[in-house]
Design a protein around this motif. Sequence first.
Motif, mmCIF file in Angstrom:
data_model
loop_
_atom_site.group_PDB
_atom_site.id
_atom_site.type_symbol
_atom_site.label_atom_id
_atom_site.label_comp_id
_atom_site.label_asym_id
_atom_site.label_seq_id
_atom_site.Cartn_x
_atom_site.Cartn_y
_atom_site.Cartn_z
ATOM 1 N N PRO A 145 54.979 49.934 39.025
ATOM 2 C CA PRO A 145 54.291 48.682 39.352
ATOM 3 C C PRO A 145 54.919 47.950 40.539
ATOM 4 O O PRO A 145 54.218 47.322 41.336
ATOM 5 N N ALA A 146 56.235 48.033 40.658
ATOM 6 C CA ALA A 146 56.918 47.366 41.781
ATOM 7 C C ALA A 146 56.479 47.964 43.106
ATOM 8 O O ALA A 146 56.303 47.251 44.100
ATOM 9 N N ALA A 147 56.290 49.285 43.126
ATOM 10 C CA ALA A 147 55.837 49.941 44.355
ATOM 11 C C ALA A 147 54.420 49.507 44.701
ATOM 12 O O ALA A 147 54.092 49.298 45.874
ATOM 13 N N ARG A 148 53.576 49.360 43.684
ATOM 14 C CA ARG A 148 52.211 48.884 43.925
ATOM 15 C C ARG A 148 52.224 47.479 44.529
ATOM 16 O O ARG A 148 51.446 47.162 45.422
ATOM 17 N N THR A 149 53.134 46.641 44.035
ATOM 18 C CA THR A 149 53.239 45.279 44.561
ATOM 19 C C THR A 149 53.681 45.286 46.016
ATOM 20 O O THR A 149 53.130 44.552 46.848
ATOM 21 N N VAL A 150 54.663 46.125 46.337
ATOM 22 C CA VAL A 150 55.151 46.215 47.718
ATOM 23 C C VAL A 150 54.021 46.635 48.649
ATOM 24 O O VAL A 150 53.820 46.042 49.714
ATOM 25 N N LEU A 151 53.276 47.651 48.239
ATOM 26 C CA LEU A 151 52.199 48.141 49.087
ATOM 27 C C LEU A 151 51.104 47.082 49.255
ATOM 28 O O LEU A 151 50.589 46.873 50.362
ATOM 29 N N ALA A 152 50.779 46.402 48.172
ATOM 30 C CA ALA A 152 49.720 45.386 48.228
ATOM 31 C C ALA A 152 50.086 44.257 49.178
ATOM 32 O O ALA A 152 49.221 43.692 49.853
ATOM 33 N N LYS A 153 51.365 43.909 49.213
ATOM 34 C CA LYS A 153 51.816 42.798 50.051
ATOM 35 C C LYS A 153 52.146 43.219 51.487
ATOM 36 O O LYS A 153 52.385 42.360 52.335
ATOM 37 N N ALA A 210 54.511 55.676 48.616
ATOM 38 C CA ALA A 210 53.076 55.963 48.646
ATOM 39 C C ALA A 210 52.627 56.640 47.358
ATOM 40 O O ALA A 210 51.547 56.341 46.825
ATOM 41 N N TYR A 211 53.447 57.527 46.841
ATOM 42 C CA TYR A 211 53.105 58.199 45.579
ATOM 43 C C TYR A 211 53.291 57.276 44.380
ATOM 44 O O TYR A 211 52.427 57.184 43.502
ATOM 45 N N GLU A 212 54.408 56.581 44.330
ATOM 46 C CA GLU A 212 54.699 55.741 43.157
ATOM 47 C C GLU A 212 53.763 54.548 43.051
ATOM 48 O O GLU A 212 53.522 54.032 41.960
ATOM 49 N N SER A 213 53.198 54.130 44.175
ATOM 50 C CA SER A 213 52.260 53.009 44.164
ATOM 51 C C SER A 213 50.830 53.436 43.839
ATOM 52 O O SER A 213 49.963 52.600 43.580
ATOM 53 N N GLY A 214 50.603 54.748 43.875
ATOM 54 C CA GLY A 214 49.253 55.245 43.671
ATOM 55 C C GLY A 214 48.416 55.253 44.943
ATOM 56 O O GLY A 214 47.217 55.537 44.905
ATOM 57 N N PHE A 215 49.034 54.956 46.079
ATOM 58 C CA PHE A 215 48.313 54.971 47.355
ATOM 59 C C PHE A 215 47.736 56.359 47.635
ATOM 60 O O PHE A 215 46.628 56.508 48.139
ATOM 61 N N VAL A 216 48.507 57.391 47.312
ATOM 62 C CA VAL A 216 47.989 58.752 47.307
ATOM 63 C C VAL A 216 48.204 59.324 45.917
ATOM 64 O O VAL A 216 49.166 58.969 45.228
ATOM 65 N N GLY A 217 47.333 60.202 45.509
ATOM 66 C CA GLY A 217 47.410 60.735 44.150
ATOM 67 C C GLY A 217 48.323 61.926 44.045
ATOM 68 O O GLY A 217 48.658 62.570 45.039
ATOM 69 N N THR A 218 48.758 62.189 42.824
ATOM 70 C CA THR A 218 49.601 63.358 42.560
ATOM 71 C C THR A 218 48.811 64.434 41.863
ATOM 72 O O THR A 218 49.297 65.484 41.593
#
Length: 218
Positions: A145-153, A210-218
């Motif tokens: 979730p922290a990675a998603r927050t970083v990417l979103a911001k 990018a992977y941990e945020s879900g920006f690209v899928g695994t």
Amino acid sequence: MTVSPITVLLVDDEPLARTGLRTILDAQPGIEVVGEAGDGAEVLALVERLLPTVVAMDVRMPLMDGIEATRTILSTVAAPPKILMITTFENDDYVYRALRAGADGFLLKRATAVEIANAVRTVAEGDSLLYPAAVRALASGRADPAARTVLAKAGLTEREETVLRYLTRGLSNAEIAADMFLGAETVKTHVSAVLTKLGVRDRTQAVILAYESGFVGT
């Protein structure tokens, strides 16, 4: 004009492995092995004394493994060398942890002499050495979730998002430039902007985020 060689510090608890790597690298033009260590606990002192361009380091060692040695170097040395992890298994969880700790890429011990030399040159030039399929497998199920927050911001532009997707594929700046029909310097500028906005040290860290945020899928 004389070009300075790429200097390499070898770190592996197996003397035969170090000998093999030294033989391969010393035979390459523009690459010079300047030292060896048998454990991660010895690395920091050698890095500070020898100032290598690249540390080629085994992931698993008895006293201090490559993960902790990587953290120590990056948190202590003002201008740290590039760190290339050496592993037997590409799906080793240790590899992923080393990449998260700040390593610039990883190399399989079964690699050929040409692949080893190219790996050292790649990370020395500032590119990450990643195997996209292996990184996807390693990142599988590691949503953060922290990675998603970083990417979103981060506020990446559309073009910067495209560049980030190319980075997850393991492409170099030249390859990205060719595919996007852009100049190499323009791509370099975009990559720098991506790293700055994401707040990461290098391309490897950007790919992991990018992977941990879900920006690209695994």
